[in-house]
Enzyme design. Structure first.
Site, PDB file in Angstrom:
ATOM      1  CG  HIS A   1     -11.299  12.421   2.691  1.00 37.80           C
ATOM      2  ND1 HIS A   1     -11.814  11.811   3.809  1.00 37.80           N
ATOM      3  CD2 HIS A   1     -10.079  12.893   3.068  1.00 37.80           C
ATOM      4  CE1 HIS A   1     -10.971  11.919   4.817  1.00 37.80           C
ATOM      5  NE2 HIS A   1      -9.902  12.571   4.384  1.00 37.80           N
TER       6      HIS A   1
ATOM      7  CD  GLU B   1     -16.098   9.747   1.264  1.00 37.19           C
ATOM      8  OE1 GLU B   1     -16.371   8.915   2.139  1.00 37.19           O
ATOM      9  OE2 GLU B   1     -14.925  10.133   1.032  1.00 37.19           O
TER      10      GLU B   1
ATOM     11  CB  CYS C   1     -14.077  10.469   7.780  1.00 39.08           C
ATOM     12  SG  CYS C   1     -13.947  11.951   6.735  1.00 39.08           S
TER      13      CYS C   1
ATOM     14  CB  CYS D   1     -16.696  12.547   3.888  1.00 34.78           C
ATOM     15  SG  CYS D   1     -15.023  12.742   3.223  1.00 34.78           S
TER      16      CYS D   1
END
Length: 154
Positions: free
Chosen positions: A53, A55, A83, A86
């Site tokens: 992801h 992040e 999410c 993260c």
């Protein structure tokens, strides 16, 4: 506030990199003392990794830059609300503030569904600012998914 727009534009540039490789266009930058020290964009399909992801990748780069897992004093700019994974990494990394573009109504963990970033029982809470360049961030995602649906129809 003006710098928030500047750095969110940088996060959007990262999101466009994801878009260019057919990834969901989510981008992120981490800023420390007015300098970008971490960048990331969604690469889950490309890297075949749940962890890829935007992040998480930006946190890894910022941690390498600071040579520490603690990102005290850092601000994260991300085009889509994080999410749960993260959000947990943001708390664990001790980031001071997160600036969010668009809300994530499917798995948003900075207030849309749950708020992992500000759980009183945790030993760290993260300041949240939402809605910076929200329309631009949301439009990029809408365009991506519209094109994806059109491809699937063919």
């Amino acid at each position: 506030m003006e710098k928030d727009y500047l750095y969110m534009k940088e996060a959007i540039i990262q999101a466009k990199k994801a878009y260019a490789i057919n990834e969901v266009p989510i981008g992120c930058v981490i800023v420390y003392e007015d300098k970008i020290i971490g960048r990331g964009y969604n690469r889950r399909n490309t890297d075949k990794s749940t962890l890829a992801h935007a992040e998480i990748l930006a946190i890894k780069e910022a941690s390498n830059y600071l040579e520490d897992w603690r990102l005290d004093g850092c601000k994260m700019y991300v085009t889509l609300e994080p999410c749960p994974m993260c959000a947990g990494a943001i708390v664990q990394g001790r980031l001071s503030k997160i600036i969010i573009g668009a809300k994530n109504l499917k798995s948003g963990s900075a207030g849309s569904i749950v708020n992992i970033l500000q759980v009183d029982q945790f030993n760290h809470q993260v300041e949240i600012i939402s809605g910076i360049m929200e329309q631009e961030c949301a439009a990029l995602l809408k365009q991506f998914f519209s094109e994806l649906r059109n491809k699937e129809k063919r």
